[in-house]
Write an enzyme that holds these catalytic residues in place. Sequence first.
Site, PDB file in Angstrom:
ATOM      1  N   CYS A   1      22.281 -32.983  79.712  1.00  6.05           N
ATOM      2  CA  CYS A   1      20.867 -32.837  79.348  1.00  6.05           C
ATOM      3  C   CYS A   1      19.913 -33.430  80.384  1.00  6.05           C
ATOM      4  O   CYS A   1      18.705 -33.244  80.283  1.00  6.05           O
ATOM      5  CB  CYS A   1      20.622 -33.439  77.974  1.00  6.05           C
ATOM      6  SG  CYS A   1      21.747 -32.762  76.750  1.00  6.05           S
TER       7      CYS A   1
ATOM      8  N   HIS B   1      13.246 -33.865  77.518  1.00  3.68           N
ATOM      9  CA  HIS B   1      14.386 -33.103  76.994  1.00  3.68           C
ATOM     10  C   HIS B   1      14.259 -33.059  75.470  1.00  3.68           C
ATOM     11  O   HIS B   1      14.011 -34.084  74.820  1.00  3.68           O
ATOM     12  CB  HIS B   1      15.694 -33.759  77.420  1.00  3.68           C
ATOM     13  CG  HIS B   1      16.874 -33.276  76.656  1.00  3.68           C
ATOM     14  ND1 HIS B   1      17.155 -31.938  76.515  1.00  3.68           N
ATOM     15  CD2 HIS B   1      17.837 -33.946  75.954  1.00  3.68           C
ATOM     16  CE1 HIS B   1      18.237 -31.809  75.773  1.00  3.68           C
ATOM     17  NE2 HIS B   1      18.667 -33.000  75.416  1.00  3.68           N
TER      18      HIS B   1
ATOM     19  N   ASN C   1      18.558 -28.472  70.399  1.00  3.84           N
ATOM     20  CA  ASN C   1      18.808 -29.073  71.705  1.00  3.84           C
ATOM     21  C   ASN C   1      19.561 -28.062  72.574  1.00  3.84           C
ATOM     22  O   ASN C   1      20.704 -27.728  72.277  1.00  3.84           O
ATOM     23  CB  ASN C   1      19.636 -30.350  71.488  1.00  3.84           C
ATOM     24  CG  ASN C   1      20.052 -31.032  72.770  1.00  3.84           C
ATOM     25  OD1 ASN C   1      19.966 -30.456  73.852  1.00  3.84           O
ATOM     26  ND2 ASN C   1      20.521 -32.259  72.655  1.00  3.84           N
TER      27      ASN C   1
HETATM   28  N1  COA Z   1      23.722 -33.827  56.837  1.00  7.69           N
HETATM   29  C1  COA Z   1      23.707 -34.726  55.836  1.00  7.69           C
HETATM   30  N2  COA Z   1      24.137 -35.995  55.957  1.00  7.69           N
HETATM   31  C2  COA Z   1      24.597 -36.366  57.170  1.00  7.69           C
HETATM   32  C3  COA Z   1      24.645 -35.470  58.265  1.00  7.69           C
HETATM   33  C4  COA Z   1      24.196 -34.159  58.060  1.00  7.69           C
HETATM   34  N3  COA Z   1      24.196 -33.239  59.028  1.00  7.69           N
HETATM   35  N4  COA Z   1      25.142 -36.120  59.339  1.00  7.69           N
HETATM   36  C5  COA Z   1      25.398 -37.378  58.932  1.00  7.69           C
HETATM   37  N5  COA Z   1      25.084 -37.516  57.632  1.00  7.69           N
HETATM   38  C6  COA Z   1      25.175 -38.708  56.804  1.00  7.69           C
HETATM   39  C7  COA Z   1      26.187 -39.711  57.306  1.00  7.69           C
HETATM   40  O1  COA Z   1      27.472 -39.428  56.820  1.00  7.69           O
HETATM   41  C8  COA Z   1      25.631 -40.991  56.755  1.00  7.69           C
HETATM   42  O2  COA Z   1      25.977 -41.104  55.397  1.00  7.69           O
HETATM   43  P1  COA Z   1      26.326 -42.531  54.748  1.00  7.69           P
HETATM   44  O3  COA Z   1      25.074 -43.349  54.891  1.00  7.69           O
HETATM   45  O4  COA Z   1      26.677 -42.186  53.340  1.00  7.69           O
HETATM   46  O5  COA Z   1      27.466 -43.078  55.551  1.00  7.69           O
HETATM   47  C9  COA Z   1      24.121 -40.796  56.809  1.00  7.69           C
HETATM   48  O6  COA Z   1      23.917 -39.384  56.842  1.00  7.69           O
HETATM   49  C10 COA Z   1      23.486 -41.417  58.023  1.00  7.69           C
HETATM   50  O7  COA Z   1      24.237 -41.063  59.176  1.00  7.69           O
HETATM   51  P2  COA Z   1      23.799 -41.455  60.609  1.00  7.69           P
HETATM   52  O8  COA Z   1      24.826 -40.987  61.593  1.00  7.69           O
HETATM   53  O9  COA Z   1      23.416 -42.897  60.611  1.00  7.69           O
HETATM   54  O10 COA Z   1      22.479 -40.565  60.760  1.00  7.69           O
HETATM   55  P3  COA Z   1      21.364 -40.680  61.827  1.00  7.69           P
HETATM   56  O11 COA Z   1      20.073 -41.012  61.194  1.00  7.69           O
HETATM   57  O12 COA Z   1      21.798 -41.497  63.009  1.00  7.69           O
HETATM   58  O13 COA Z   1      21.250 -39.158  62.276  1.00  7.69           O
HETATM   59  C11 COA Z   1      21.813 -37.844  64.178  1.00  7.69           C
HETATM   60  C12 COA Z   1      22.338 -38.544  62.927  1.00  7.69           C
HETATM   61  C13 COA Z   1      22.971 -37.171  64.888  1.00  7.69           C
HETATM   62  C14 COA Z   1      20.802 -36.813  63.743  1.00  7.69           C
HETATM   63  C15 COA Z   1      21.137 -38.908  65.076  1.00  7.69           C
HETATM   64  O14 COA Z   1      22.004 -40.007  65.266  1.00  7.69           O
HETATM   65  C16 COA Z   1      20.742 -38.370  66.403  1.00  7.69           C
HETATM   66  O15 COA Z   1      19.931 -37.470  66.512  1.00  7.69           O
HETATM   67  N6  COA Z   1      21.283 -38.960  67.499  1.00  7.69           N
HETATM   68  C17 COA Z   1      20.980 -38.525  68.832  1.00  7.69           C
HETATM   69  C18 COA Z   1      21.776 -37.298  69.128  1.00  7.69           C
HETATM   70  C19 COA Z   1      21.321 -36.576  70.331  1.00  7.69           C
HETATM   71  O16 COA Z   1      20.152 -36.386  70.523  1.00  7.69           O
HETATM   72  N7  COA Z   1      22.279 -36.141  71.151  1.00  7.69           N
HETATM   73  C20 COA Z   1      22.054 -35.391  72.293  1.00  7.69           C
HETATM   74  C21 COA Z   1      21.435 -36.217  73.359  1.00  7.69           C
HETATM   75  S1  COA Z   1      21.218 -35.297  74.788  1.00  7.69           S
END
Ligand code: COA
Length: 343
Positions: A111, A268, A298
Amino acid sequence: MTATICGTGSYIPSYTMDNHDIARMVETSDEWIRERTGVVRRHIIREETTVSMAAKAARRALENADVLPEELDLILVSTISSNVILPCAACEVQREINAVNATCFDLSAACTGFVLAYNTALAYLAGGIYRTALVIGSESLSNLTNWKDRGTCILFGDGAGAAVLRADGGPETAAEDSGLEAGYYFPVTHSDGSKGSALTCKSRHDFNGLTDADRQGCPENMTDESHYMQMDGQAVFKFAVKRVPEVIEEVLALNRISTDEISYYILHQANKRIVEAVAKRLGEPIEKFPMNLQEYGNTSSASIPILLDEMNREARFAAGQKLVLAGFGAGLTWGASIVEWHR
Ligand code: COA
């Protein structure tokens, strides 16, 4: 010598999957995805490939720049999801658009790829080596997505964007002058391979450890989940909201430019919350941070040039405006560049 963007183009597949479509595949909801990421739908390839999208974006950028394919000295394709390994995607684009005079190669930096490809082209042009370059970000991330993993499949989409760069000054200047001058802005880029495990995708061509039987049949590890993108979402999130504002501050300080002089930050397009956090940490109004991730998700190295092209076509840039481009992602890699708009 310096160089400016003289045209942009993009290609977006017409087929879309919205959050409700995703919710039929994994346990998630439209509400959860919108709230945590800002993504509403993503465009996914059907007939298209990384190369075909790159070539379409390239043609549109050339038309927008009023540059002929044979005027191109350099074609650089940033991609992590090419449908071809040999020849490289850039050579395939060259063949498609008939850019017979161009030198062509690909760049793989996820990215941050478009920012690094832009910097690479700029260095060639500023050094007087080439005069006209085409920089493309093209991705078919749907091919690398594990559609059973709700932690990643909600995020990504496909598409391509391109920009044509031209060295300023006449051809004789290019030959004589390789000094850098006013209008050239130094980029700032970083990499930290020690944190690479936060976002990975193993090559399908990694035959290490396979038996002869594996090689003849369908190897076990050709279908395992490591051949899809795997991500520690929280680690990537924390990395982005810390490193992106830092690198933007670094690039502004290096070039002695204040935030007041920046019209837009073209980040990005990974996650709405990341963009909002960066704006907040920089103390800049969110209006300076255009977003289109709600429509595309993304698209890795395609996201910055797609957004640039949309804004260019909506006439949202004015001559003399300064923009910051900032990329971040797998590697880990991150970086920022300043662009002065001259169209
Ligand atoms: N739908 C519903 N629930 C979900 C889920 C989904 N798609 N993905 C995860 N969960 C749940 C998890 O299991 C967790 O449940 P729990 O609290 O019962 O254990 C809860 O939601 C929180 O999970 P978490 O991983 O802490 O969520 P988050 O707020 O960090 O969001 C992302 C997850 C992936 C959206 C976030 O971490 C993110 O955007 N990270 C950056 C990723 C990125 O941009 N990558 C590319 C960079 S170039």
